[in-house]
Design an enzyme around this catalytic site. Structure first.
Site, PDB file in Angstrom:
ATOM      1  N   THR A   1      35.870  48.086  41.208  1.00 42.93           N
ATOM      2  CA  THR A   1      35.422  46.837  41.812  1.00 42.93           C
ATOM      3  C   THR A   1      33.900  46.756  41.732  1.00 42.93           C
ATOM      4  O   THR A   1      33.314  45.765  42.126  1.00 42.93           O
ATOM      5  CB  THR A   1      35.836  46.776  43.298  1.00 42.93           C
ATOM      6  OG1 THR A   1      35.431  47.988  43.930  1.00 42.93           O
ATOM      7  CG2 THR A   1      37.337  46.622  43.442  1.00 42.93           C
TER       8      THR A   1
ATOM      9  N   LYS B   1      44.339  44.627  38.110  1.00 41.37           N
ATOM     10  CA  LYS B   1      43.876  45.766  37.320  1.00 41.37           C
ATOM     11  C   LYS B   1      44.985  46.805  37.137  1.00 41.37           C
ATOM     12  O   LYS B   1      45.235  47.261  36.024  1.00 41.37           O
ATOM     13  CB  LYS B   1      42.632  46.390  37.971  1.00 41.37           C
ATOM     14  CG  LYS B   1      41.444  45.417  37.976  1.00 41.37           C
ATOM     15  CD  LYS B   1      40.160  46.053  38.471  1.00 41.37           C
ATOM     16  CE  LYS B   1      40.188  46.409  39.937  1.00 41.37           C
ATOM     17  NZ  LYS B   1      40.343  45.236  40.820  1.00 41.37           N
TER      18      LYS B   1
ATOM     19  N   ASP C   1      42.086  54.646  39.153  1.00 35.35           N
ATOM     20  CA  ASP C   1      41.686  53.515  39.985  1.00 35.35           C
ATOM     21  C   ASP C   1      40.391  53.878  40.710  1.00 35.35           C
ATOM     22  O   ASP C   1      40.142  55.060  40.968  1.00 35.35           O
ATOM     23  CB  ASP C   1      42.814  53.247  40.994  1.00 35.35           C
ATOM     24  CG  ASP C   1      42.781  51.818  41.519  1.00 35.35           C
ATOM     25  OD1 ASP C   1      41.891  51.042  41.092  1.00 35.35           O
ATOM     26  OD2 ASP C   1      43.639  51.474  42.343  1.00 35.35           O
TER      27      ASP C   1
HETATM   28  P1  ATP Z   1      43.569  46.933  43.178  1.00 31.75           P
HETATM   29  O1  ATP Z   1      42.198  46.870  42.618  1.00 31.75           O
HETATM   30  O2  ATP Z   1      43.632  46.792  44.677  1.00 31.75           O
HETATM   31  O3  ATP Z   1      44.443  48.005  42.625  1.00 31.75           O
HETATM   32  P2  ATP Z   1      44.582  45.206  41.296  1.00 31.75           P
HETATM   33  O4  ATP Z   1      43.501  44.331  40.764  1.00 31.75           O
HETATM   34  O5  ATP Z   1      44.925  46.431  40.570  1.00 31.75           O
HETATM   35  O6  ATP Z   1      44.210  45.563  42.741  1.00 31.75           O
HETATM   36  P3  ATP Z   1      47.357  44.585  41.099  1.00 31.75           P
HETATM   37  O7  ATP Z   1      47.930  45.617  42.001  1.00 31.75           O
HETATM   38  O8  ATP Z   1      47.466  44.811  39.656  1.00 31.75           O
HETATM   39  O9  ATP Z   1      45.861  44.302  41.497  1.00 31.75           O
HETATM   40  O10 ATP Z   1      48.001  43.168  41.394  1.00 31.75           O
HETATM   41  C1  ATP Z   1      48.249  42.738  42.696  1.00 31.75           C
HETATM   42  C2  ATP Z   1      49.507  41.903  42.759  1.00 31.75           C
HETATM   43  O11 ATP Z   1      49.282  40.663  42.112  1.00 31.75           O
HETATM   44  C3  ATP Z   1      50.715  42.509  42.085  1.00 31.75           C
HETATM   45  O12 ATP Z   1      51.808  42.363  42.964  1.00 31.75           O
HETATM   46  C4  ATP Z   1      51.008  41.694  40.874  1.00 31.75           C
HETATM   47  O13 ATP Z   1      52.387  41.426  40.822  1.00 31.75           O
HETATM   48  C5  ATP Z   1      50.271  40.411  41.133  1.00 31.75           C
HETATM   49  N1  ATP Z   1      49.590  39.971  39.930  1.00 31.75           N
HETATM   50  C6  ATP Z   1      48.376  40.371  39.539  1.00 31.75           C
HETATM   51  N2  ATP Z   1      48.016  39.753  38.405  1.00 31.75           N
HETATM   52  C7  ATP Z   1      49.022  38.953  38.076  1.00 31.75           C
HETATM   53  C8  ATP Z   1      49.238  38.044  37.006  1.00 31.75           C
HETATM   54  N3  ATP Z   1      48.300  37.826  36.087  1.00 31.75           N
HETATM   55  N4  ATP Z   1      50.396  37.400  36.949  1.00 31.75           N
HETATM   56  C9  ATP Z   1      51.313  37.589  37.900  1.00 31.75           C
HETATM   57  N5  ATP Z   1      51.172  38.423  38.958  1.00 31.75           N
HETATM   58  C10 ATP Z   1      50.049  39.100  39.045  1.00 31.75           C
END
Ligand code: ATP
Length: 334
Positions: free
Chosen positions: A159, A65, A110
């Site tokens: 979430t 996200k 967030d």
């Molecule tokens: P949160 O809800 O905890 O913030 P999030 O869903 O925002 O989590 P991110 O921080 O965006 O998650 O991603 C987590 C990790 O996974 C990052 O290091 C990112 O590099 C990797 N990542 C996420 N999605 C992808 C993707 N589609 N391709 C490559 N790497 C990804």
């Protein structure tokens, strides 16, 4: 918790995620549906030279996200300002964030479901009309001063989209539902990260890691770093050996479940005889927070077909019972 497979980011990751984070939609692996939807939305806004509609990103932690919010900024050439629900405890906190925006900014909030209720009305008005009313004074002498805001795009992550009040949900032009990644997409994430980190791993090792990363890129990247450590410490060990050893060391089982996943299944299966059991009772039985169980553990167990939600509570499915080591007796009609 300090479990290896917990999807929340650790301190090490906050430092590292910058390096592994894809910077454009084209580099973003998987989630083909969401990628396609965003592509159209962003391109249309660019063609008309306006801010894209507000976007809600919904799904379990660690699926990308924050990454997508950054990409939305990068693809539209706009600055991304960061805030979060827990940081907005009063309407005044939100007013401070909103009034600091410059035209076209992307505001990433967030965990928006944790924003204070008292800030909601202000956010509605801001999203709709790019203005807010600031209350000054108290009681009979109170007046509200209108404040024009710069046009902005709100990108919010949650979430728990079910916990958002519907007037808020309705004000987003688009909700992206992020799904757990299938192993093939996780292999691509891992291959990319392994190359960036300079960890030489054979396809078989990448495949094994992908299969046991809970469908979550953050967990995949985390396990990869632990495999890298193993390879460093055990000179001459091969990739697949390192993957198996690291997974064993960090308590990730054959199905990719971690300690907490197993504790939940085990409790339902043994203490509550397969369920149904209510969420708060279940949470108390293993000393874990109900919110973590609901937003982190359950979505994955449900998707793996090991747990089901029923109106009377959570139940372990036959697969879940089997995983928890319960021998399911055939019934008479079988
Ligand atoms: P949160 O809800 O905890 O913030 P999030 O869903 O925002 O989590 P991110 O921080 O965006 O998650 O991603 C987590 C990790 O996974 C990052 O290091 C990112 O590099 C990797 N990542 C996420 N999605 C992808 C993707 N589609 N391709 C490559 N790497 C990804």
């Amino acid at each position: 918790t300090d479990d290896l497979v917990q999807p929340e980011a650790t301190v090490e990751e906050i430092a590292f995620e910058g390096a592994l984070r894809p910077g454009s939609l084209a580099e973003f692996v998987g989630q083909p549906k969401v990628r396609g939807q965003l592509e159209v939305l962003l391109r249309a806004a660019a063609m008309q030279d306006r801010s894209p509609d507000h976007i809600l990103l919904a799904g379990p932690p660690g699926l990308g996200k924050t990454t997508l919010a950054m990409i939305i900024g990068a693809e539209t050439g706009r600055a991304v300002r960061l805030s979060s629900g827990p940081a907005i405890q009063h309407a005044g906190d939100l007013a401070a964030v909103l009034s600091a925006l410059t035209p076209g900014d992307v505001l990433f909030v967030d965990e928006i479901h944790r924003m204070a209720r008292s800030a909601e009305e202000m956010l509605y008005l801001a999203m709709e009309d790019f203005r807010i009313d600031i209350m000054v004074g108290k009681g009979a002498g109170a007046t509200s001063i209108p404040l024009e805001l710069a046009p902005f795009t709100l990108v919010a992550a949650t979430t728990r989209s079910g916990m958002l009040p519907s007037p808020l949900r309705d004000r987003f032009g688009f909700t992206a539902h992020l799904e757990f990644y299938d192993p093939v997409d996780l292999e691509r994430v891992l291959r990319r990260s392994a190359d960036l980190l300079g960890v030489p791993l054979p396809a078989e090792a990448i495949g094994e890691l992908a299969r046991r990363s809970r469908g979550t890129p953050r967990i995949a990247n985390r396990l990869l770093r632990r495999v890298r450590d193993w390879l460093l410490v055990h000179e001459g060990s091969d990739g697949i050996e390192a993957v198996r050893a690291a997974l064993l060391l960090y308590d990730v089982d054959e199905a990719g479940l971690d300690r907490l996943d197993r504790a939940v299944l085990h409790s339902i299966a043994h203490r509550f005889r397969g369920g149904p059991v209510g969420l708060s009772t279940l949470a108390a039985s293993i000393g874990e927070d109900a919110d973590t169980i609901e937003s982190v553990v359950e979505p994955y167990l449900v998707r793996e077909g090991m747990l089901a939600r029923t109106p009377r509570g959570r139940v372990a499915t036959p697969e879940g019972l089997a995983h928890a080591g319960v021998v399911v007796q055939p019934t008479l009609d079988d």
